[in-house]
Each structure stands twice: as structure tokens, then as C-alpha cells.
Motif scaffolding. Structure first.
Motif, PDB file in Angstrom:
ATOM      1  N   MET A 195       1.276 -65.956  13.309  1.00 34.85           N
ATOM      2  CA  MET A 195       0.496 -65.574  12.180  1.00 34.85           C
ATOM      3  C   MET A 195      -0.800 -64.968  12.510  1.00 34.85           C
ATOM      4  O   MET A 195      -1.499 -65.286  13.570  1.00 34.85           O
ATOM      5  CB  MET A 195       0.025 -66.909  11.467  1.00 34.85           C
ATOM      6  CG  MET A 195      -0.757 -66.683  10.054  1.00 34.85           C
ATOM      7  SD  MET A 195       0.271 -65.888   8.929  1.00 34.85           S
ATOM      8  CE  MET A 195       1.082 -67.322   7.966  1.00 34.85           C
ATOM      9  N   ILE A 196      -0.896 -63.839  11.582  1.00 36.78           N
ATOM     10  CA  ILE A 196      -2.187 -62.851  11.709  1.00 36.78           C
ATOM     11  C   ILE A 196      -3.193 -63.643  11.172  1.00 36.78           C
ATOM     12  O   ILE A 196      -3.256 -63.924  10.026  1.00 36.78           O
ATOM     13  CB  ILE A 196      -1.953 -61.487  11.411  1.00 36.78           C
ATOM     14  CG1 ILE A 196      -1.018 -60.714  12.187  1.00 36.78           C
ATOM     15  CG2 ILE A 196      -3.240 -60.648  11.345  1.00 36.78           C
ATOM     16  CD1 ILE A 196      -0.373 -59.425  11.543  1.00 36.78           C
ATOM     17  N   LEU A 197      -4.406 -64.164  11.906  1.00 42.31           N
ATOM     18  CA  LEU A 197      -5.550 -64.872  11.304  1.00 42.31           C
ATOM     19  C   LEU A 197      -6.734 -63.816  11.215  1.00 42.31           C
ATOM     20  O   LEU A 197      -7.742 -64.168  10.550  1.00 42.31           O
ATOM     21  CB  LEU A 197      -5.618 -66.205  12.151  1.00 42.31           C
ATOM     22  CG  LEU A 197      -5.133 -67.025  12.329  1.00 42.31           C
ATOM     23  CD1 LEU A 197      -5.508 -68.475  12.896  1.00 42.31           C
ATOM     24  CD2 LEU A 197      -4.428 -67.547  10.812  1.00 42.31           C
ATOM     25  N   GLY A 198      -6.617 -62.755  11.815  1.00 38.22           N
ATOM     26  CA  GLY A 198      -7.443 -61.487  11.834  1.00 38.22           C
ATOM     27  C   GLY A 198      -7.012 -60.276  11.944  1.00 38.22           C
ATOM     28  O   GLY A 198      -6.130 -59.995  12.555  1.00 38.22           O
ATOM     29  N   LEU A 199      -7.344 -59.431  10.816  1.00 40.76           N
ATOM     30  CA  LEU A 199      -6.962 -58.045  10.966  1.00 40.76           C
ATOM     31  C   LEU A 199      -8.118 -57.167  10.402  1.00 40.76           C
ATOM     32  O   LEU A 199      -8.945 -57.410   9.646  1.00 40.76           O
ATOM     33  CB  LEU A 199      -5.951 -57.867   9.603  1.00 40.76           C
ATOM     34  CG  LEU A 199      -5.337 -56.661   9.287  1.00 40.76           C
ATOM     35  CD1 LEU A 199      -4.526 -56.115  10.592  1.00 40.76           C
ATOM     36  CD2 LEU A 199      -4.510 -56.829   8.035  1.00 40.76           C
ATOM     37  N   VAL A 200      -8.130 -55.942  11.232  1.00 38.62           N
ATOM     38  CA  VAL A 200      -9.137 -54.806  10.933  1.00 38.62           C
ATOM     39  C   VAL A 200      -8.451 -53.685  10.648  1.00 38.62           C
ATOM     40  O   VAL A 200      -7.499 -53.270  11.537  1.00 38.62           O
ATOM     41  CB  VAL A 200     -10.116 -54.780  12.239  1.00 38.62           C
ATOM     42  CG1 VAL A 200     -11.129 -53.662  11.865  1.00 38.62           C
ATOM     43  CG2 VAL A 200     -10.616 -56.192  12.482  1.00 38.62           C
ATOM     44  N   VAL A 201      -8.719 -52.878   9.727  1.00 34.57           N
ATOM     45  CA  VAL A 201      -8.515 -51.719   9.507  1.00 34.57           C
ATOM     46  C   VAL A 201      -9.532 -50.557   9.412  1.00 34.57           C
ATOM     47  O   VAL A 201     -10.344 -50.531   8.236  1.00 34.57           O
ATOM     48  CB  VAL A 201      -7.514 -51.522   8.039  1.00 34.57           C
ATOM     49  CG1 VAL A 201      -6.814 -50.275   7.852  1.00 34.57           C
ATOM     50  CG2 VAL A 201      -6.488 -52.702   8.253  1.00 34.57           C
ATOM     51  N   PRO A 202      -9.830 -50.003  10.568  1.00 38.15           N
ATOM     52  CA  PRO A 202     -11.196 -49.004  10.519  1.00 38.15           C
ATOM     53  C   PRO A 202     -11.010 -48.095   9.381  1.00 38.15           C
ATOM     54  O   PRO A 202     -12.151 -47.885   8.756  1.00 38.15           O
ATOM     55  CB  PRO A 202     -11.031 -48.739  11.845  1.00 38.15           C
ATOM     56  CG  PRO A 202     -10.343 -49.640  12.699  1.00 38.15           C
ATOM     57  CD  PRO A 202      -9.151 -50.404  11.859  1.00 38.15           C
TER      58      PRO A 202
END
Length: 263
Positions: A195-202
Motif C-alpha cells: 500500500m502507498i502511504l505517501g505520494l508526491v506529484v511535483p
């Protein structure tokens, strides 16, 4: 003496086996996760202004707005998961009137409701665009991942970093945990061994991090959109929107709009 050692060995083996089974119980297959999505509003507006054509009547409006808006806005999301299914919905919050207006315009967030069946490689996403309902029904989004050796603790879980590219050129950074064994996350980005618990989309000037993880049987939102809404694939939606918006949007602005909608 040998018999005593033999008994101790058997007891120890049973204890270790039991401990391993107990430890395995902490790898849940169902539950809910709350996320905070932090949008860097001023940076997002600056990017949006840079895509507007000279003479666009809205350019002055957004330039003036940029001086009055807050630096960031935090939006709440909830992800529910069970087996190979997940859904995401918005958590109602009270926001500043300017932030509310930007949300309604689709600049900060499309407030989509999302459902994915990973076993069938399908997704459904519903949101509004200009007051009109949009229902996307398609295969799962494709992401090319490169897993790194960087780690970060998020909501009590040690998460490993992965760098990805999706929608041809959109760069994303994800932090996932294999302690929650479902290949999903807070949105359409998926495909990692946990599971992705952190996501960054610059490019979209936002990051989203889990704040609370709860295990137990969740209520999945499997019905997305309304029965009378006409479903479209991402390609069909892109074509229709290009016909409507492409005449007065730059290509850069249009591509940024699509990325925000499809993520």
C-alpha cells in the motif's frame, strides 16, 4: 538430560512457529486509511497562470487571487480496502471561501470518488467538471516504477521509496509498505508490492500522506457515479474535452488538466 534438551527444543520450535503466525496476523487485508492531501496553492496558481494565453481575461483574476490565497490547503481523503478492491472518497471539511472556489473550479482537486478492482484491472472514477458529471471507466493506470533504497516512516510504518512515470511523462514519488499487502494507494497510482502511504506529484504541486490506519471490515464504495451517467475511457474523455476546451487552452494547460483528472 538428552530427553530434557529434546523437550526444550520442541517447545522452542512450537513457540517460534506460534510467534511467526502471530506476527503474520499484523499484515491485514482489509481496513481504512485516512490521508492529508497538502496542495501548495500559491505554486499551483503560479503554474496555472504561466499556461494562460496572453490576453486571457482570467489571467488578471488569478494574479490578483494569488496575493490573497493561503500558501497551502489540506484536503482530507479516505481509502477503504478489502482483498484486491479499494475505494477512495473525500472527507467533508470546512475551507476558506477562496479555497472552496478553487476546488469548485477544479484547480486544487477534482474531489473524485474512486473504485478499483485490482484482480480485474479495472477502475471507475466520478467527479464534476464545470458543474457537469464525468464518469471514467477504464483499465488501471500504467506506471513505470523504479524502487530505491530510501525509507521513510509514515503513520507508524516503514515505507520504501519508489520513483515512477505515468501518463507518458508525469513524474511521481511514492512511499509504500509491504505490511499492507495490496497494490493500491490514495488515487489511481498503484503497482507497487504494498500500500502507498505517501505520494508526491511535483507537477501538480501536491503531496498526500497517511495520518491514520485502522484495520477491520470497511464499507467499500463500489458504486461510483450515477446510473444515468455515460461512462467514458480516459481516451474518450480526452477527445471530448479537447473538442470543448482545446480551442482556448494551450497544450500545456490542457495536459496539466488531464493529469489532475486522471490521477
Amino acid at each position: 538430560m538428552k530427553r530434557a534438551i529434546y523437550i526444550i527444543t520442541i517447545v522452542t520450535a512450537v513457540f517460534i512457529t506460534g510467534a511467526a503466525k502471530a506476527q503474520h496476523a499484523y499484515f491485514p487485508t482489509e481496513g481504512t486509511i485516512l490521508y492529508d492531501k497538502t496542495v501548495h496553492v500559491k505554486n499551483l496558481l503560479r503554474r496555472h497562470i504561466s499556461t494562460l494565453k496572453d490576453g486571457d481575461f482570467s489571467k488578471t483574476y488569478f494574479q490578483e487571487l494569488q496575493d490573497r490565497v493561503s500558501e497551502t490547503a489540506v484536503l482530507k481523503k479516505k481509502v477503504s480496502f478489502r482483498g484486491q478492491e479499494m475505494s477512495m472518497e473525500n472527507v467533508s471539511e470546512t475551507y476558506d471561501p477562496i479555497i472552496n472556489n478553487l476546488i469548485r473550479m477544479g484547480l486544487l482537486d477534482y474531489q473524485q470518488t474512486l473504485y478499483q478492482d485490482l484482480s480485474k484491472s479495472t477502475l471507475k472514477s466520478a467527479f464534476e467538471l464545470g458543474g457537469s458529471p464525468v464518469l471514467i471507466q477504464d483499465s488501471l493506470l500504467q506506471v513505470k516504477w523504479k524502487i530505491t533504497n530510501e525509507y521513510r516512516n509514515i503513520a507508524g510504518y516503514d515505507c520504501r521509496r519508489a520513483n515512477g512515470v505515468t501518463l507518458d511523462s508525469v513524474y511521481v514519488v511514492a512511499f509504500y509498505t509491504d505490511q499492507i499487502p495490496i497494490s493500491a494507494g490514495p488515487g489511481t497510482v498503484h503497482g507497487l508490492p504494498g500500500m502507498i502511504l505517501g505520494l508526491v506529484v511535483p507537477e501538480q504541486h501536491f503531496n498526500i500522506y497517511a495520518t491514520d490506519v485502522k484495520f477491520g471490515s470497511p464499507t467499500l464504495k463500489t458504486t461510483v457515479g450515477r446510473k444515468r451517467d455515460q461512462p467514458m475511457t480516459r481516451k474518450e474523455a480526452q477527445g471530448r474535452l479537447k473538442d470543448i476546451l482545446g480551442r482556448w487552452m494551450t497544450d500545456q494547460q490542457f495536459n496539466l488538466l488531464l493529469a489532475a483528472m486522471f490521477l
